[in-house]
Enzyme design. Structure first.
Site, PDB file in Angstrom:
ATOM      1  N   GLY A 192       4.202   6.061 -12.570  1.00  0.00           N
ATOM      2  CA  GLY A 192       3.480   7.108 -11.830  1.00  0.00           C
ATOM      3  C   GLY A 192       2.335   6.426 -11.120  1.00  0.00           C
ATOM      4  N   LYS A 234       7.223  -6.627 -10.342  1.00  0.00           N
ATOM      5  CA  LYS A 234       7.776  -7.366 -11.486  1.00  0.00           C
ATOM      6  C   LYS A 234       8.543  -8.629 -11.072  1.00  0.00           C
ATOM      7  CE  LYS A 234       9.628  -3.297 -12.676  1.00  0.00           C
ATOM      8  NZ  LYS A 234       8.805  -2.250 -12.142  1.00  0.00           N
ATOM      9  N   THR A 253       3.750  -5.026  -3.784  1.00  0.00           N
ATOM     10  CA  THR A 253       4.914  -4.904  -2.906  1.00  0.00           C
ATOM     11  C   THR A 253       6.143  -4.546  -3.765  1.00  0.00           C
ATOM     12  OG1 THR A 253       5.204  -7.286  -3.109  1.00  0.00           O
ATOM     13  CG2 THR A 253       4.050  -6.506  -1.152  1.00  0.00           C
ATOM     14  N   VAL A 272       5.218  -3.146 -17.550  1.00  0.00           N
ATOM     15  CA  VAL A 272       6.029  -2.538 -18.615  1.00  0.00           C
ATOM     16  C   VAL A 272       5.220  -1.418 -19.249  1.00  0.00           C
ATOM     17  CG1 VAL A 272       7.333  -2.930 -20.743  1.00  0.00           C
ATOM     18  CG2 VAL A 272       7.067  -4.805 -19.099  1.00  0.00           C
ATOM     19  N   LYS A 318      12.248  -5.508 -17.146  1.00  0.00           N
ATOM     20  CA  LYS A 318      11.128  -5.368 -18.088  1.00  0.00           C
ATOM     21  C   LYS A 318      11.406  -6.150 -19.372  1.00  0.00           C
ATOM     22  CE  LYS A 318       9.688  -0.968 -16.139  1.00  0.00           C
ATOM     23  NZ  LYS A 318      10.006   0.459 -16.053  1.00  0.00           N
ATOM     24  N   PHE A 328       0.848  -1.200   0.000  1.00  0.00           N
ATOM     25  CA  PHE A 328       0.000   0.000   0.000  1.00  0.00           C
ATOM     26  C   PHE A 328       0.881   1.248   0.000  1.00  0.00           C
ATOM     27  CE2 PHE A 328      -3.653   2.486   1.930  1.00  0.00           C
ATOM     28  CZ  PHE A 328      -4.466   2.342   0.817  1.00  0.00           C
ATOM     29  N   GLU A 367      14.489   7.147  -6.632  1.00  0.00           N
ATOM     30  CA  GLU A 367      14.536   6.667  -5.241  1.00  0.00           C
ATOM     31  C   GLU A 367      15.799   7.207  -4.557  1.00  0.00           C
ATOM     32  OE1 GLU A 367      12.407   4.313  -3.857  1.00  0.00           O
ATOM     33  OE2 GLU A 367      11.210   4.315  -5.691  1.00  0.00           O
ATOM     34  N   GLY A 416      10.967  13.266  -6.339  1.00  0.00           N
ATOM     35  CA  GLY A 416      10.367  11.954  -6.045  1.00  0.00           C
ATOM     36  C   GLY A 416      10.326  11.043  -7.273  1.00  0.00           C
ATOM     37  N   GLY A 441       3.920   1.102 -17.777  1.00  0.00           N
ATOM     38  CA  GLY A 441       2.794   1.025 -16.844  1.00  0.00           C
ATOM     39  C   GLY A 441       1.581   1.865 -17.205  1.00  0.00           C
TER      40      GLY A 441
HETATM   41  N1  LIG Z   1       5.309   3.493  -8.845  1.00  0.00           N
HETATM   42  C1  LIG Z   1       5.196   3.211 -10.117  1.00  0.00           C
HETATM   43  O1  LIG Z   1       5.020   4.096 -10.960  1.00  0.00           O
HETATM   44  C2  LIG Z   1       5.261   1.779 -10.598  1.00  0.00           C
HETATM   45  C3  LIG Z   1       5.052   1.499 -11.956  1.00  0.00           C
HETATM   46  C4  LIG Z   1       5.058   0.163 -12.381  1.00  0.00           C
HETATM   47  C5  LIG Z   1       5.328  -0.858 -11.462  1.00  0.00           C
HETATM   48  N2  LIG Z   1       5.580  -0.524 -10.159  1.00  0.00           N
HETATM   49  C6  LIG Z   1       5.838  -1.614  -9.212  1.00  0.00           C
HETATM   50  O2  LIG Z   1       4.711  -1.699  -8.369  1.00  0.00           O
HETATM   51  C7  LIG Z   1       5.098  -2.077  -7.048  1.00  0.00           C
HETATM   52  C8  LIG Z   1       4.585  -1.025  -6.070  1.00  0.00           C
HETATM   53  O3  LIG Z   1       5.160   0.228  -6.390  1.00  0.00           O
HETATM   54  P1  LIG Z   1       5.021   1.482  -5.408  1.00  0.00           P
HETATM   55  O4  LIG Z   1       5.628   2.625  -6.117  1.00  0.00           O
HETATM   56  O5  LIG Z   1       3.641   1.557  -4.893  1.00  0.00           O
HETATM   57  O6  LIG Z   1       6.008   1.003  -4.237  1.00  0.00           O
HETATM   58  P2  LIG Z   1       6.106   1.596  -2.754  1.00  0.00           P
HETATM   59  O7  LIG Z   1       5.581   2.980  -2.731  1.00  0.00           O
HETATM   60  O8  LIG Z   1       7.480   1.325  -2.297  1.00  0.00           O
HETATM   61  O9  LIG Z   1       5.091   0.678  -1.914  1.00  0.00           O
HETATM   62  C9  LIG Z   1       5.367  -0.650  -1.598  1.00  0.00           C
HETATM   63  C10 LIG Z   1       4.373  -1.122  -0.567  1.00  0.00           C
HETATM   64  O10 LIG Z   1       4.662  -2.478  -0.238  1.00  0.00           O
HETATM   65  C11 LIG Z   1       4.653  -2.596   1.187  1.00  0.00           C
HETATM   66  N3  LIG Z   1       5.483  -3.720   1.625  1.00  0.00           N
HETATM   67  C12 LIG Z   1       6.826  -3.826   1.682  1.00  0.00           C
HETATM   68  N4  LIG Z   1       7.168  -5.031   2.148  1.00  0.00           N
HETATM   69  C13 LIG Z   1       6.010  -5.691   2.415  1.00  0.00           C
HETATM   70  C14 LIG Z   1       5.698  -6.960   2.937  1.00  0.00           C
HETATM   71  N5  LIG Z   1       6.658  -7.826   3.297  1.00  0.00           N
HETATM   72  N6  LIG Z   1       4.398  -7.323   3.059  1.00  0.00           N
HETATM   73  C15 LIG Z   1       3.405  -6.458   2.716  1.00  0.00           C
HETATM   74  N7  LIG Z   1       3.646  -5.233   2.227  1.00  0.00           N
HETATM   75  C16 LIG Z   1       4.941  -4.857   2.069  1.00  0.00           C
HETATM   76  C17 LIG Z   1       5.189  -1.272   1.680  1.00  0.00           C
HETATM   77  O11 LIG Z   1       4.830  -1.117   3.052  1.00  0.00           O
HETATM   78  P3  LIG Z   1       5.131   0.225   3.870  1.00  0.00           P
HETATM   79  O12 LIG Z   1       4.136   1.237   3.363  1.00  0.00           O
HETATM   80  O13 LIG Z   1       4.879  -0.208   5.255  1.00  0.00           O
HETATM   81  O14 LIG Z   1       6.547   0.586   3.578  1.00  0.00           O
HETATM   82  C18 LIG Z   1       4.432  -0.340   0.751  1.00  0.00           C
HETATM   83  O15 LIG Z   1       3.119  -0.156   1.238  1.00  0.00           O
HETATM   84  C19 LIG Z   1       6.627  -2.190  -7.070  1.00  0.00           C
HETATM   85  O16 LIG Z   1       6.965  -3.531  -7.244  1.00  0.00           O
HETATM   86  C20 LIG Z   1       7.033  -1.387  -8.296  1.00  0.00           C
HETATM   87  O17 LIG Z   1       8.218  -1.862  -8.880  1.00  0.00           O
HETATM   88  C21 LIG Z   1       5.533   0.754  -9.708  1.00  0.00           C
END
Ligand SMILES: NC(=O)c1ccc[n+]([C@@H]2O[C@H](COP(=O)([O-])OP(=O)(O)OC[C@H]3O[C@@H](n4cnc5c(N)ncnc54)[C@H](OP(=O)(O)O)[C@@H]3O)[C@@H](O)[C@H]2O)c1
Length: 349
Positions: free
Chosen positions: A326, A134, A105, A161, A233, A16, A218, A215, A163
């Site tokens: 995003g 992924k 996650t 990919v 990807k 989340f 990372e 932001g 996204g």
């Molecule tokens: N952001 C993008 O634009 C984007 C695009 C395509 C794909 N993705 C992929 O989508 C996924 C999520 O991205 P995001 O940007 O939302 O990542 P994020 O902001 O880092 O959120 C990750 C979430 O996973 C939770 N988490 C971590 N370890 C966990 C565990 N063991 N059990 C349950 N929850 C856990 C984290 O908890 P906490 O809140 O407690 O830290 C956080 O809520 C990633 O794999 C990323 O590569 C992201």
């Protein structure tokens, strides 16, 4: 409005962060519209972060989804009276029965945790899968798809990919084409850094700092600037087109090598520097390289956080341009996958 109970599809959101929260917000706004248009009631019955879970068997309402999306990070376990301390998927699945498990996650390519364990657990409990993480696809693609198929379960991953565009769906639908090569810009962070370097004539380290302040990058940007995210990807794409390549077999150049001098030299000679990911299907090879692209090439026009991919086939060349990620864009891709599966779930009742 009366919502028929046989139209209810239970969804668990695991992870989340930025995507999960955007998904909760989008759903809070669109749930009724989705019911009116597609006849499905998407019911979020569980939300999980790294510290705990919020579980509500009858599903969170729109107001609760918005409240959850505004909680500070790692505090889903404060959402009383639905809060549960600690992450325990067994407990979650024993309390509610998700039809769809949404894995959001972090993507960890070294251990695969927690995504790999979570998705195989979900399959063992009969849940369909939607992934933005992924890692399970990069590390266990065939096993995952075969196991889900053997249980009659769907696996969708449009968000992984490009996204923000329906690239994966289109690629999967191209069954009669012979695809020679897929190449392009598939990492938003590095494309943003390069665009800053070209536009402002600044060094890599300065452009990276701007990306971090906004932001876009990372605090630990290695996954992006060392080409690991783009390589991951390519691995997913290679599996879709039936020529699987392992992550360790993707040749990678780190973007951190690039200097302002390289950029200026390229500009003087009519080129733009781009970070290009290539899957050569005939040669079964893949790479993520720093490349000089002619100024009039389509890739030279793809700037900032935009992504672009070219599919070269025996018939035609297709080009996709769109947001690489995003929170909101990715959440929409995830939601599209949820809706597609939910329609099948409801149709099969
Ligand atoms: N952001 C993008 O634009 C984007 C695009 C395509 C794909 N993705 C992929 O989508 C996924 C999520 O991205 P995001 O940007 O939302 O990542 P994020 O902001 O880092 O959120 C990750 C979430 O996973 C939770 N988490 C971590 N370890 C966990 C565990 N063991 N059990 C349950 N929850 C856990 C984290 O908890 P906490 O809140 O407690 O830290 C956080 O809520 C990633 O794999 C990323 O590569 C992201």
């Amino acid at each position: 409005m009366v919502i028929e109970s046989n139209r209810k599809v239970n969804v668990a959101i695991i992870g989340f962060g930025s995507v999960g929260r955007a998904l909760a917000r989008v759903l809070a706004l669109k749930r009724r519209d989705i019911y009116n248009r597609y006849g499905i009631n998407i019911s979020i019955v569980a939300i999980v972060d790294s510290k705990g879970m919020a579980i509500k068997p009858e599903g969170f309402d729109e107001y609760e989804l918005l409240k959850l999306s505004e909680l500070p990070r790692s505090s889903v376990n404060m959402f009383k009276p639905y809060a549960v301390d600690g992450v325990d998927l067994e407990k979650l699945y024993n309390t509610v029965t998700p039809d769809i498990h949404v894995e959001l996650t972090p993507s960890d390519y070294s251990t695969g945790k927690p995504g790999v364990d979570n998705v195989f657990f979900a399959i063992s409990r009969g849940a369909h899968l939607v992934l933005a993480n992924k890692a399970p696809l990069v590390l266990k693609f065939r096993e995952l798809i075969d196991k889900a198929k053997s249980r009659g379960l769907e696996v969708r991953f449009r968000a992984t990919v490009l996204g923000g565009t329906p690239f994966i769906d289109t690629l999967m639908s191209m069954k009669s084409y012979e695809i020679d090569r897929i190449e392009g810009i598939i990492n938003a962070t590095t494309n943003f850094i390069l665009t800053e370097m070209h536009d402002k004539l600044i060094e890599f380290s300065e452009a990276l700092k701007i990306a971090q302040a906004l932001g876009i990058a990372e605090a630990n940007p290695s996954l992006d600037i060392d080409g690991i995210d783009a390589a991951a990807k390519l691995v997913i794409i290679s599996n879709i087109v039936g020529t699987p390549i392992k992550l360790e077999d993707v040749y990678r150049e780190s973007l951190s090598r690039i200097t302002l001098r390289d950029i200026v030299d390229a500009i003087k000679q009519g080129f733009v520097i781009k970070y290009i990911a290539t899957l050569n299907i005939r040669e079964r090879s893949a790479s993520v390289r720093i490349a000089r692209v002619p100024r009039n090439d389509i890739f030279a026009q793809i700037n900032g956080t935009l992504n672009g991919l070219r599919i070269k086939t025996n018939v035609a060349e297709l080009i996709f341009i769109g947001k690489g990620g995003g929170g909101i864009e990715t959440a929409h891709s995830v939601l599209d996958d949820i809706i597609s599966i939910a329609q099948k779930v409801v149709g099969s009742r």
